[in-house]
Motif scaffolding. Sequence first.
Motif, short mmCIF file in Angstrom:
data_model
loop_
_atom_site.label_atom_id
_atom_site.label_comp_id
_atom_site.label_asym_id
_atom_site.label_seq_id
_atom_site.Cartn_x
_atom_site.Cartn_y
_atom_site.Cartn_z
N UNK A 185 -4.35 -3.49 -7.12
CA UNK A 185 -5.51 -4.23 -7.61
C UNK A 185 -5.71 -5.51 -6.79
N UNK A 186 -6.95 -5.88 -6.65
CA UNK A 186 -7.30 -7.05 -5.84
C UNK A 186 -6.56 -8.30 -6.31
N UNK A 187 -6.51 -8.52 -7.61
CA UNK A 187 -5.84 -9.72 -8.12
C UNK A 187 -4.35 -9.71 -7.82
N UNK A 188 -3.76 -8.53 -7.89
CA UNK A 188 -2.33 -8.41 -7.58
C UNK A 188 -2.08 -8.69 -6.09
N UNK A 189 -2.99 -8.25 -5.25
CA UNK A 189 -2.87 -8.53 -3.83
C UNK A 189 -2.91 -10.04 -3.57
N UNK A 190 -3.86 -10.70 -4.19
CA UNK A 190 -3.99 -12.15 -3.99
C UNK A 190 -2.75 -12.88 -4.49
N UNK A 191 -2.23 -12.43 -5.64
CA UNK A 191 -1.06 -13.10 -6.22
C UNK A 191 0.18 -12.87 -5.37
N UNK A 192 0.32 -11.68 -4.80
CA UNK A 192 1.50 -11.36 -4.00
C UNK A 192 1.45 -12.01 -2.62
N UNK A 206 -11.78 0.59 -3.72
CA UNK A 206 -12.49 1.36 -4.74
C UNK A 206 -12.08 0.85 -6.11
N UNK A 207 -13.07 0.50 -6.92
CA UNK A 207 -12.80 0.00 -8.27
C UNK A 207 -11.84 -1.19 -8.25
N UNK A 208 -12.07 -2.12 -7.33
CA UNK A 208 -11.25 -3.33 -7.20
C UNK A 208 -9.80 -3.04 -6.83
N UNK A 209 -9.54 -1.86 -6.28
CA UNK A 209 -8.19 -1.51 -5.84
C UNK A 209 -8.23 -1.12 -4.37
N UNK A 210 -7.18 -1.49 -3.66
CA UNK A 210 -7.08 -1.19 -2.23
C UNK A 210 -6.16 0.01 -2.04
N UNK A 211 -6.62 0.99 -1.23
CA UNK A 211 -5.88 2.23 -1.04
C UNK A 211 -5.76 2.57 0.44
N UNK A 212 -4.75 3.37 0.73
CA UNK A 212 -4.77 4.16 1.95
C UNK A 212 -5.64 5.39 1.65
N UNK A 252 0.83 -1.21 0.00
CA UNK A 252 0.00 0.00 0.00
C UNK A 252 0.86 1.26 0.00
N UNK A 253 2.01 1.19 0.66
CA UNK A 253 2.89 2.36 0.70
C UNK A 253 3.58 2.60 -0.64
N UNK A 254 4.10 1.53 -1.23
CA UNK A 254 4.83 1.70 -2.48
C UNK A 254 3.90 2.10 -3.62
#
Length: 525
Positions: free
Chosen positions: A320-327, A361-367, A311-313
């Motif tokens: 994106x949600x899919x990138x979170x799951x993959x990572x 928001x829009x399948x993306x996770x944010x601070x 989230x910081x970088x």
Amino acid sequence: MTYYQLSCYLVVTVLVYRTIHNLVLYFRNRKQSYLLYFALLQVAYGAYLFCFIQTINVENPEKALPWERVENATAVVFATFIALFVNNYKKLFSRDFILLYVFMNLILVGILLQDPNAYTMSVAHPKHFPSLGIVIYETDQPTIMQFIFLSSILMIIWTVMKVMNQFRKNRFRNHFLFYGLVFFFASLIADILVASDLLGIPYTSHFSFLILMFCVDSFLTVNKSEREVRMEFKESVSKWLTKPEASSFRIQAKDLTGEGSESKGLKEKNRNPKKLSVRALGPLELDLDGKKIPAAEYSSKKKLLKLIKLLLVRFGKGVHKEELLENLWPGMSEKNALNSLHALLFRLRKILGNPEAVVFAEDRLFFHPELVEADFVEFERKFETAGKLLRNKKEEEAVQSYREAQELYTGDFFEFDLYFPESELKREYLRKNLIEIYRILCEYSQKAGDANSLLSDSESWIRLDDLDERAWRFHFESLQSLDRKNEALRKFEDMKKILKKELGVEPDQETVSLIEKIRVTSPVS
């Protein structure tokens, strides 16, 4: 040489350049192993295309036969790297299937290279294309060989179709890449028909592959400007905030844990949400309304810490949600990974003390931009503000803003995890901005005749980059102004040793001239 051959050589040249580019990116961040497979994929196709060129308009058809043998072998290697690249970026096939596929392709390559009954003049089969002025020399293979080779081509088509199916599930979010895949898929079908003498046109897949390569590059590379990303982010968050579920933590907790009841006191508390401050310049620190969150609450939990780093970088862009799951959970089924993500988010929000600090928001996770402050973001903001003030001739205000930015820089970006993906580029960008700040501050102090400030700023600059002679020159001038000229001469010798050891060079003439001036005006005692 015909235009058709020239076009093939052009594609090979571009592939060589793009291969080097992707290898450089991979060696900068070896965690992105898909870049290595993408580079090898391009190498394989480039080799295939180069061998193919050698079968066109040859004086002696026998010379074309060995090239065709290698050409077909490299096509199989190309198919292998396509599967490896796609599966490394997004797991579409099981590990066992990939291993079996690689093993079978190795056997096929061995057969293609060693079969004594194939690629002989007795089975030569030239294809004539008078309109292009070319003759492509090929051979008719036994039925079993045709079947095996065709199976490899079909694997390429199947892989492309699997990728296209993923786009269908994601509602074709990246249209550019989708069109590239469709074009490449159509070209592969056309090439199969050409090879079967069912279509009277030359092979065209090298054109479609070149287009597909650029499409994939655009997909792998963030090609939007920071301004566009920030605008999209603000719009996304605005949409999210208008949704009923964003108004309270009750709905968030329901989404994550299935529990729909929250106390009235918690609702009242969320009307005045606390602000979270994040420090990523230097050691990682999280503060909630000025109170430090103990590092033990998040640093000992690997998944949680990795989520915070992601989230910081991507601060201001989101993940994106899919990138979170993959990572975070590679190889896990999507359903189980989503459940794990929900549980992890619940834990993160609990630690942060403000459930709305992290939003989807829009399948993306944010601070949340209004509830979370980051020191590196504030550093950039003050740097940009100072630049505007300087351009508007408000020098004193600009210097003040630069000094405020300098105070925020307590260490390098992500110095707690220097090899975290994507952190290096940001770190170098911020360091360059800090160096620019020191340059401007030194010039201002020099102009104002403030030797003490010049000494302090130049020392800080040297600590940041002791190979930059500009910093040393400012430092020598400040020492001369403070009547510490012998010290300047000693430090010049230190600088020479550093440059010699690290870069193997001597000081610039400008630096030498300055030292000679100091030496003449101040004899060494």
